[in-house]
Write an enzyme that holds these catalytic residues in place. Structure first.
Site, PDB file in Angstrom:
ATOM      1  N   GLU A 144       4.838   3.601   1.727  1.00  0.00           N
ATOM      2  CA  GLU A 144       5.720   3.997   0.631  1.00  0.00           C
ATOM      3  C   GLU A 144       6.405   5.345   0.857  1.00  0.00           C
ATOM      4  O   GLU A 144       6.475   6.166  -0.059  1.00  0.00           O
ATOM      5  CB  GLU A 144       4.928   4.067  -0.685  1.00  0.00           C
ATOM      6  CG  GLU A 144       4.323   2.749  -1.086  1.00  0.00           C
ATOM      7  CD  GLU A 144       3.444   2.842  -2.325  1.00  0.00           C
ATOM      8  OE1 GLU A 144       3.530   1.931  -3.158  1.00  0.00           O
ATOM      9  OE2 GLU A 144       2.668   3.811  -2.458  1.00  0.00           O
TER      10      GLU A 144
HETATM   11  C1  TNX Z   1       0.238   0.835  -3.700  1.00  0.00           C
HETATM   12  S1  TNX Z   1      -1.228   0.138  -1.305  1.00  0.00           S
HETATM   13  C2  TNX Z   1      -0.129   1.954  -2.978  1.00  0.00           C
HETATM   14  C3  TNX Z   1      -0.921   3.003  -3.633  1.00  0.00           C
HETATM   15  C4  TNX Z   1      -1.184   2.683  -5.080  1.00  0.00           C
HETATM   16  C5  TNX Z   1      -1.503   1.231  -5.219  1.00  0.00           C
HETATM   17  C6  TNX Z   1      -1.895   0.840  -6.610  1.00  0.00           C
HETATM   18  C7  TNX Z   1      -0.549   1.298  -0.776  1.00  0.00           C
HETATM   19  C8  TNX Z   1      -0.621   1.405   0.643  1.00  0.00           C
HETATM   20  N1  TNX Z   1       0.070   2.107  -1.628  1.00  0.00           N
HETATM   21  O1  TNX Z   1      -0.279   4.238  -3.497  1.00  0.00           O
HETATM   22  O2  TNX Z   1      -2.247   3.455  -5.495  1.00  0.00           O
HETATM   23  O3  TNX Z   1      -0.384   0.476  -4.835  1.00  0.00           O
HETATM   24  O4  TNX Z   1      -2.318  -0.481  -6.651  1.00  0.00           O
END
Ligand code: TNX
Length: 509
Positions: free
Chosen positions: A320
């Site tokens: 992300e």
């Molecule tokens: C996605 S999974 C994210 C996290 C959040 C999560 C909540 C991932 C690699 N990144 O930053 O905490 O969703 O479900």
């Protein structure tokens, strides 16, 4: 009500299950279990544990867990030439091809013989042995009878993980130890700790002290946060190792870094530190890709972290990174991977980092919600092993159903049947079982504030993931699983585990 077994006034016992039910109810399901109802073995205060010196760690652990269940502090004695009586831990004698976690367990009227080629196998067998014991309330009536018979067992996948996000909310050393105790009962062998995110930096870094003291000083919702000193962290790693669990530390980068950026102004492209952040948005922060100090910082952090990490992996997050332009992201990952290697570690990361084509030794962790992903398939074809954490199946922070008071639902609801109902070896197109290292069940903590919350989200799903990771697919059977899972309930109640009483499971009254 306190009832002495055998008194005239004893309350009628709940219909007693045959002891062999315990041997046919093991989670994760073993390769084979042959109950012999005439071969139960009773543990008493006079039972001795026979173990070679090389198995002293497992023997000590067994003394501890049997002590807290049975109340008897069993003594450890030298191994017997011909093991039969008492509880015998025997190293060696299994076919090497079965691997270090395989074990064979024989329970006869005279005693228990547990054999494995390595500590790890003995430890796995000890967890099975614990499930052959009655609950405390049954034991008060019938003694500490180990269910008789023979078990042969070995895992399907070598990597069976749980991830805990200690960044969004901070959890104490004792909380994490408790979680380690709970997951190790189901033969989970990796604990991935998400140690830094926008809301908090949770590990002391001596060369950049403000990361923890300032960057760790809050959490989601504005609470006081916290961090692990390096001594705390070493204690956690050692505690996990005694339970055959490898800790995989994660420092998420280049996004999810607001806590670091807030702690050191010089890490920001404009030289201005942002405020600490206590919300739950993602994707707004980025390390400054073009500044040299960014890599000095990462080198220092990963050097200190690798010195605290006996296991092979350092996880660099990399998910992300919505505020990092793609060319910068690629440049960044390409620059950081050799730093991990320089410190003697293997790089792990969320699957987005495959955009930078890491070496085949790198461990990508798939967290997507679809069954196909070109980058993951290509990595598998190149030879990377894939760690499976599909969010719509394996995320323990997803709500069970719309009424679950905790958790999120962006990847859907995950009831126990959903958690159990997928196959990590065939889940993704173009990723054959041979390319899967195993699975990991993440627990993100945006909505989780304490150990009770952790327990409620992890139980009863975690045992489902443990079974997907350990048990041969030929044993996969929802009907059997839900019956077996139901029998874990009374033990969790005795352990004080605050679990979700899923309506899908026939919990005993
Ligand atoms: C996605 S999974 C994210 C996290 C959040 C999560 C909540 C991932 C690699 N990144 O930053 O905490 O969703 O479900």
């Amino acid at each position: 009500m306190a009832v002495v077994a055998g008194t005239l006034f004893a309350a009628p016992a709940a219909a007693e299950q045959p002891t062999s039910t315990r041997m046919t109810s093991i989670i994760p399901a073993p390769v084979s279990a042959q109950p012999n109802p005439r071969a139960d073995y009773e543990i008493t205060g006079r039972t001795a544990i026979h173990a070679p010196r090389e198995a002293k760690g497992v023997a000590d652990y067994l003394v501890g867990v049997l002590g807290s269940s049975t109340g008897h502090k069993l003594r450890i004695e030298a191994p017997k030439h011909n093991p039969k009586h008492g509880i015998n831990l025997v190293l060696g004698g299994l076919d090497r091809k079965r691997g270090p976690e395989a074990y064979d367990l024989d329970v006869t009227k005279h005693g228990v013989v547990l054999r494995a080629n390595a500590d790890r196998g003995l430890f796995a067998g000890v967890q099975t042995l614990r499930q052959l014991l009655p609950t405390k309330s049954d034991a008060r009536r019938h003694g500490w009878r180990v269910s008789g018979g023979t078990i042969t067992d070995e895992p399907r996948f070598g990597y069976r993980g749980a991830m805990l996000d200690v960044a969004r909310h901070f959890f104490t050393v004792d909380d994490v130890k408790r979680y380690i105790d709970l997951i190790s009962q189901y033969k989970i062998n990796h604990l991935h700790l998400h140690l830094a995110d926008d809301q908090g930096w949770r590990i002391e870094i001596k060369s950049w002290p403000r990361l923890a003291t300032y960057g760790g000083s809050t959490e989601v919702g504005g609470g006081p946060g916290g961090y692990y000193t390096q001594e705390d962290y070493k204690a956690l790693v050692a505690y996990a190792a005694e339970r055959q669990i490898t800790v995989v530390p994660e420092i998420d980068m280049p996004g999810h870094t607001n806590a670091a950026l807030a702690s050191y102004a010089e890490l920001n492209c404009d030289g201005v530190a942002p405020p600490l952040y206590t919300g739950t948005d993602v994707g707004f922060s980025s390390l400054c890709i073009g500044k040299e100090i960014t890599y000095t910082f990462i080198d220092d952090v990963l050097r200190e972290l690798s010195a605290l990490t006996p296991g092979p992996y350092l996880h660099i997050g990399s998910d992300e990174a919505h505020s990092t332009p793609e060319p910068d992201y690629l440049k960044f990952i390409e620059r950081v991977m050799p730093i991990v290697a320089k410190h003697g570690k293997t790089v792990a990361g969320w699957h987005e980092f495959l955009k930078a084509t890491p070496p085949t030794s790198a461990l990508p962790q798939y967290w997507g919600t679809t069954n196909s992903n070109t980058e993951v398939t290509e990595a598998a074809q190149r030879g990377n092993k894939i760690l499976m954490s599909p969010a719509n199946k394996a995320y323990m922070d997803m709500k069970y159903d719309p009424s679950t008071p905790l958790g999120l639902s962006w990847a859907g609801y995950i009831e126990v049947a959903d958690a159990y109902g997928w196959n990590p070896g065939t889940h993704m197109q173009g990723v054959p079982e041979s390319a899967v290292i195993g699975l990991e069940a993440p627990l993100w903590s945006e909505t989780l504030e304490n150990i009770d919350h952790i327990e409620f989200m992890a139980f009863p799903r975690l045992p489902a993931y443990a079974e997907l990771g350990w048990s041969a697919w030929s044993t996969h059977d929802w009907e059997s699983f839900r019956q077996r899972l139901a029998r874990q309930g009374p033990k969790w109640t005795e352990q004080g585990v605050d679990f979700y009483r899923s309506p899908q499971i026939p919990w005993p009254a």
